[in-house]
Design a protein around this motif. Sequence first.
Motif, PDB file in Angstrom:
ATOM      1  N   PHE A  95      35.132  -7.229  40.162  1.00 11.23           N
ATOM      2  CA  PHE A  95      36.462  -7.623  39.531  1.00 11.23           C
ATOM      3  C   PHE A  95      37.031  -7.390  38.182  1.00 11.23           C
ATOM      4  N   GLN A  96      36.277  -7.076  37.423  1.00 11.05           N
ATOM      5  CA  GLN A  96      36.724  -6.596  36.006  1.00 11.05           C
ATOM      6  C   GLN A  96      36.821  -5.509  36.155  1.00 11.05           C
ATOM      7  N   ARG A  97      36.286  -4.370  36.919  1.00 10.63           N
ATOM      8  CA  ARG A  97      36.854  -2.768  37.335  1.00 10.63           C
ATOM      9  C   ARG A  97      37.873  -2.952  37.910  1.00 10.63           C
ATOM     10  N   PHE A  98      38.123  -4.040  39.004  1.00 11.82           N
ATOM     11  CA  PHE A  98      39.412  -3.787  39.637  1.00 11.82           C
ATOM     12  C   PHE A  98      40.234  -3.790  38.552  1.00 11.82           C
TER      13      PHE A  98
ATOM     14  N   ALA B 249      40.745  -3.856  35.725  1.00 10.93           N
ATOM     15  CA  ALA B 249      41.529  -2.369  34.514  1.00 10.93           C
ATOM     16  C   ALA B 249      41.773  -1.297  34.919  1.00 10.93           C
ATOM     17  N   LEU B 250      42.368  -1.597  37.038  1.00  6.22           N
ATOM     18  CA  LEU B 250      42.835  -0.331  36.674  1.00  6.22           C
ATOM     19  C   LEU B 250      43.426  -0.434  36.971  1.00  6.22           C
ATOM     20  N   PRO B 251      44.678   0.936  36.647  1.00  3.73           N
ATOM     21  CA  PRO B 251      46.235   0.865  36.510  1.00  3.73           C
ATOM     22  C   PRO B 251      47.170   0.221  37.241  1.00  3.73           C
ATOM     23  N   THR B 252      48.173  -0.343  36.773  1.00  4.79           N
ATOM     24  CA  THR B 252      49.291  -1.651  37.142  1.00  4.79           C
ATOM     25  C   THR B 252      49.796  -0.985  38.736  1.00  4.79           C
ATOM     26  N   ASP B 253      50.048   0.361  38.804  1.00  2.89           N
ATOM     27  CA  ASP B 253      50.077   1.176  39.762  1.00  2.89           C
ATOM     28  C   ASP B 253      49.725   1.477  40.792  1.00  2.89           C
TER      29      ASP B 253
ATOM     30  N   LEU C  38      42.686  -7.116  52.591  1.00  2.00           N
ATOM     31  CA  LEU C  38      42.507  -5.984  52.172  1.00  2.00           C
ATOM     32  C   LEU C  38      40.820  -5.707  50.702  1.00  2.00           C
ATOM     33  N   TRP C  39      40.206  -4.201  50.885  1.00  2.00           N
ATOM     34  CA  TRP C  39      39.630  -3.950  50.132  1.00  2.00           C
ATOM     35  C   TRP C  39      40.144  -2.424  49.245  1.00  2.00           C
ATOM     36  N   PRO C  40      39.810  -2.897  48.190  1.00  2.00           N
ATOM     37  CA  PRO C  40      40.264  -1.662  47.211  1.00  2.00           C
ATOM     38  C   PRO C  40      39.276  -0.425  46.883  1.00  2.00           C
ATOM     39  N   THR C  41      39.292   0.325  47.736  1.00  5.28           N
ATOM     40  CA  THR C  41      38.531   2.171  47.894  1.00  5.28           C
ATOM     41  C   THR C  41      38.374   2.197  46.553  1.00  5.28           C
ATOM     42  N   GLU C  42      38.607   1.666  45.933  1.00  2.00           N
ATOM     43  CA  GLU C  42      38.546   2.626  44.118  1.00  2.00           C
ATOM     44  C   GLU C  42      37.449   2.207  43.220  1.00  2.00           C
TER      45      GLU C  42
END
Length: 313
Positions: A54-57, A59-63, A119-123
């Motif tokens: 969750f912290q890594r998500f 920290a991703l760029p807003t866009d 939804l699952w963030p692939t990043e």
Amino acid sequence: MSTAYVPTLDIRRFDTDRDNFVRELGQAYEQFGFCGISGHGLSAGLLDGVYDVFQRFFALPTDVKMQYHVPGGGGARGYTPFKVETAKDSQHPDLKEFWHIGREIPRDSKYADVMPPNLWPTEVEGFREFGYGLYEALDQLGARVLRALALYIGLPENWFDDKINFGNSILRPIHYPPIETEDVPNVRAGAHEDINFITLLIGASAAGLELLGKDGKWLPITTQGDAIVVNIGDMLQRLTNHVYPSTTHRVVNPKGDAARKPRYSIPFFLHPNPDFLIETLPSCITPDNPDRYPQPITAHDYLLERLREIRLI
């Protein structure tokens, strides 16, 4: 905060010391609407992995994060950006961003139209594994808490089981970013009550969470060790005719250096099945406590009513 205010109880006593545990738990909720739960069995490996993904998500760029925002979805799944949710009757939006994970159900389920796919963030590697692992663990723990609460008010132990097995429950990892100035009018989360049956909160170890006592004073809540804070929501308050009160709470901004640090918390909002009819339990109606809600409402209709109030839809 002293444990004299909100006790922490070991849920393993539900198996070894049932009658006393049920009584102590029920009395804690009657008085405060809150209780700490220890002995829950959630592993340190699961919790560490959850915080990491969750912290890594966040920290991703807003866009990148905004690719997972669903316009018009009421925040039901995916990402909700900073300063959107607003506590009822508050002028200022909360200082937080969050993600929603819901129940995985077959897409031909009768609830599919009101419970969209996740939804699952692939990043972020491991996001789905840890996120849904925690969802399932808290779903099971919440069911155990509800069994004890059922017994306390004279219901069969398993009364809630088939009312929550397809509950529209939500896991909400929240990021409260650092606060850069002292004079912001917003707070991290304005005074509010939760909508659902019960909320299980991981992350109350950081200061900021406060509940409004019956004396009108705010009491800070922090937990020791790995205890989880569990509180009553408005749906259960309504069902039990306020025998179990839904207590107003908030997350205040810390002072000084602590304000410059981010805060993370992970509530799990345990909801009943969408078509469950919230109708006052006869056992909770007495001459001293007449029925406050003679008009029943389905859980889904009640949820929509409340989401409009907090400006998510």
